[in-house]
Design a protein around this motif. Sequence first.
Motif, PDB file in Angstrom:
ATOM      1  N   MET A   1      10.090 -21.194  -1.749  1.00 16.31           N
ATOM      2  CA  MET A   1       9.897 -21.377   0.246  1.00 16.31           C
ATOM      3  C   MET A   1       8.051 -21.998   0.915  1.00 16.31           C
ATOM      4  N   GLU A   2       8.243 -22.442   0.975  1.00 13.47           N
ATOM      5  CA  GLU A   2       6.872 -23.133   1.871  1.00 13.47           C
ATOM      6  C   GLU A   2       6.038 -22.776   2.402  1.00 13.47           C
ATOM      7  N   ASP A   3       7.446 -21.400   3.137  1.00 13.09           N
ATOM      8  CA  ASP A   3       6.414 -20.408   4.379  1.00 13.09           C
ATOM      9  C   ASP A   3       6.328 -19.269   3.875  1.00 13.09           C
ATOM     10  N   TYR A   4       6.604 -18.328   2.219  1.00  8.05           N
ATOM     11  CA  TYR A   4       6.613 -17.817   2.077  1.00  8.05           C
ATOM     12  C   TYR A   4       5.330 -16.428   3.237  1.00  8.05           C
ATOM     13  N   ALA A   5       4.816 -17.097   3.218  1.00  9.65           N
ATOM     14  CA  ALA A   5       3.629 -15.771   3.905  1.00  9.65           C
ATOM     15  C   ALA A   5       4.071 -15.399   4.720  1.00  9.65           C
ATOM     16  N   ALA A   6       4.316 -16.147   6.044  1.00  8.39           N
ATOM     17  CA  ALA A   6       5.301 -15.346   7.467  1.00  8.39           C
ATOM     18  C   ALA A   6       6.426 -15.532   6.619  1.00  8.39           C
ATOM     19  N   ILE A   7       7.440 -15.493   6.100  1.00 10.12           N
ATOM     20  CA  ILE A   7       8.507 -14.740   6.309  1.00 10.12           C
ATOM     21  C   ILE A   7       7.838 -13.014   5.229  1.00 10.12           C
ATOM     22  N   ILE A   8       7.171 -13.208   4.079  1.00 13.09           N
ATOM     23  CA  ILE A   8       6.834 -12.281   3.527  1.00 13.09           C
ATOM     24  C   ILE A   8       6.028 -10.908   4.894  1.00 13.09           C
ATOM     25  N   LYS A   9       5.585 -11.668   5.633  1.00 13.13           N
ATOM     26  CA  LYS A   9       4.545 -10.358   6.637  1.00 13.13           C
ATOM     27  C   LYS A   9       5.702 -10.681   7.548  1.00 13.13           C
ATOM     28  N   GLU A  10       6.224 -11.251   8.386  1.00 10.82           N
ATOM     29  CA  GLU A  10       7.335 -10.500   9.345  1.00 10.82           C
ATOM     30  C   GLU A  10       8.599  -9.604   9.006  1.00 10.82           C
ATOM     31  N   ALA A  11       8.819  -9.965   7.210  1.00 14.86           N
ATOM     32  CA  ALA A  11       9.875  -8.912   6.973  1.00 14.86           C
ATOM     33  C   ALA A  11       9.492  -7.615   6.711  1.00 14.86           C
ATOM     34  N   ARG A  12       7.837  -7.476   6.002  1.00 11.46           N
ATOM     35  CA  ARG A  12       6.997  -5.833   6.225  1.00 11.46           C
ATOM     36  C   ARG A  12       7.360  -5.854   7.207  1.00 11.46           C
ATOM     37  N   GLU A  13       6.574  -6.324   8.469  1.00 10.26           N
ATOM     38  CA  GLU A  13       6.409  -5.486   9.819  1.00 10.26           C
ATOM     39  C   GLU A  13       7.498  -4.583  10.535  1.00 10.26           C
ATOM     40  N   ARG A  14       8.878  -5.725   9.910  1.00  4.53           N
ATOM     41  CA  ARG A  14      10.224  -5.422  10.616  1.00  4.53           C
ATOM     42  C   ARG A  14      10.283  -4.175   9.806  1.00  4.53           C
ATOM     43  N   ALA A  15      10.019  -4.307   8.319  1.00  7.21           N
ATOM     44  CA  ALA A  15      10.688  -2.930   7.911  1.00  7.21           C
ATOM     45  C   ALA A  15       9.743  -1.991   8.437  1.00  7.21           C
ATOM     46  N   GLY A  16       9.405  -2.252   9.051  1.00  3.29           N
ATOM     47  CA  GLY A  16       7.911  -0.620   9.312  1.00  3.29           C
ATOM     48  C   GLY A  16       6.328  -0.736   8.390  1.00  3.29           C
ATOM     49  N   LEU A  17       6.204  -1.549   6.951  1.00  4.21           N
ATOM     50  CA  LEU A  17       5.939  -1.039   6.387  1.00  4.21           C
ATOM     51  C   LEU A  17       4.590  -1.614   5.902  1.00  4.21           C
ATOM     52  N   THR A  18       3.919  -1.088   5.580  1.00 10.14           N
ATOM     53  CA  THR A  18       1.831  -1.192   5.940  1.00 10.14           C
ATOM     54  C   THR A  18       1.957  -2.323   4.171  1.00 10.14           C
ATOM     55  N   ARG A  19       0.949  -2.516   4.533  1.00 11.74           N
ATOM     56  CA  ARG A  19       0.307  -3.371   3.472  1.00 11.74           C
ATOM     57  C   ARG A  19       0.436  -1.980   1.981  1.00 11.74           C
ATOM     58  N   ASP A  20      -0.622  -1.405   2.149  1.00 21.13           N
ATOM     59  CA  ASP A  20      -0.075  -0.438   1.216  1.00 21.13           C
ATOM     60  C   ASP A  20       0.854   0.084   0.660  1.00 21.13           C
ATOM     61  N   ALA A  21       1.949   0.559   1.344  1.00 24.07           N
ATOM     62  CA  ALA A  21       3.033   0.968   0.902  1.00 24.07           C
ATOM     63  C   ALA A  21       3.542  -0.499   0.568  1.00 24.07           C
ATOM     64  N   LEU A  22       3.482  -1.423   0.726  1.00 21.86           N
ATOM     65  CA  LEU A  22       4.340  -2.484   0.292  1.00 21.86           C
ATOM     66  C   LEU A  22       4.031  -2.748  -1.170  1.00 21.86           C
ATOM     67  N   ALA A  23       2.509  -2.522  -1.500  1.00 24.45           N
ATOM     68  CA  ALA A  23       1.906  -2.501  -2.532  1.00 24.45           C
ATOM     69  C   ALA A  23       2.297  -1.508  -3.639  1.00 24.45           C
ATOM     70  N   ALA A  24       2.566  -0.327  -2.959  1.00 25.47           N
ATOM     71  CA  ALA A  24       2.836   0.467  -3.790  1.00 25.47           C
ATOM     72  C   ALA A  24       4.253   0.406  -4.646  1.00 25.47           C
ATOM     73  N   MET A  25       5.308  -0.138  -3.841  1.00 25.74           N
ATOM     74  CA  MET A  25       6.157  -0.673  -4.143  1.00 25.74           C
ATOM     75  C   MET A  25       6.823  -1.701  -4.870  1.00 25.74           C
ATOM     76  N   LEU A  26       6.282  -2.020  -5.154  1.00 29.29           N
ATOM     77  CA  LEU A  26       6.083  -3.878  -5.603  1.00 29.29           C
ATOM     78  C   LEU A  26       4.623  -3.408  -7.484  1.00 29.29           C
ATOM     79  N   GLY A  27       4.130  -2.131  -6.815  1.00 27.42           N
ATOM     80  CA  GLY A  27       3.180  -2.024  -8.475  1.00 27.42           C
ATOM     81  C   GLY A  27       2.100  -3.068  -8.395  1.00 27.42           C
ATOM     82  N   VAL A  28       2.230  -3.809  -7.533  1.00 31.12           N
ATOM     83  CA  VAL A  28       0.509  -4.551  -7.133  1.00 31.12           C
ATOM     84  C   VAL A  28      -0.552  -3.758  -6.075  1.00 31.12           C
ATOM     85  N   LYS A  29      -2.376  -4.741  -6.428  1.00 29.36           N
ATOM     86  CA  LYS A  29      -2.696  -4.268  -5.438  1.00 29.36           C
ATOM     87  C   LYS A  29      -2.768  -4.388  -4.342  1.00 29.36           C
TER      88      LYS A  29
END
Length: 88
Positions: A1-29
């Motif tokens: 997808m071309e606009d992946y950055a906005a899609i990911i950020k909006e979905a993370r915020e909609r899910a009520g996740l912080t960047r820290d929480a998402l990173a932990a769930m994905l196993g990345v920094k």
Amino acid sequence: MEDYAAIIKEARERAGLTRDALAAMLGVKVSVVRRIEEGTLSPTIDLARKIERVLRVKLVEEVVKDRKGRGEVGAWEETLGDVAVFKD
């Protein structure tokens, strides 16, 4: 997808996740999540699939190339002989 950055950020915020929480769930920094959301880093296919599962979004699209079959006018397929360099 071309606009992946906005899609990911909006979905993370909609899910009520912080960047820290998402990173932990994905196993990345956290920096990886930050850079992906900023659009400075494209996720690998494997990471994109993980993000799709966690955030329930669509990121990966199948690309179908239109290829002409053999024997058709204009059909050309590169062979080893086209790219090989032979030494005498």
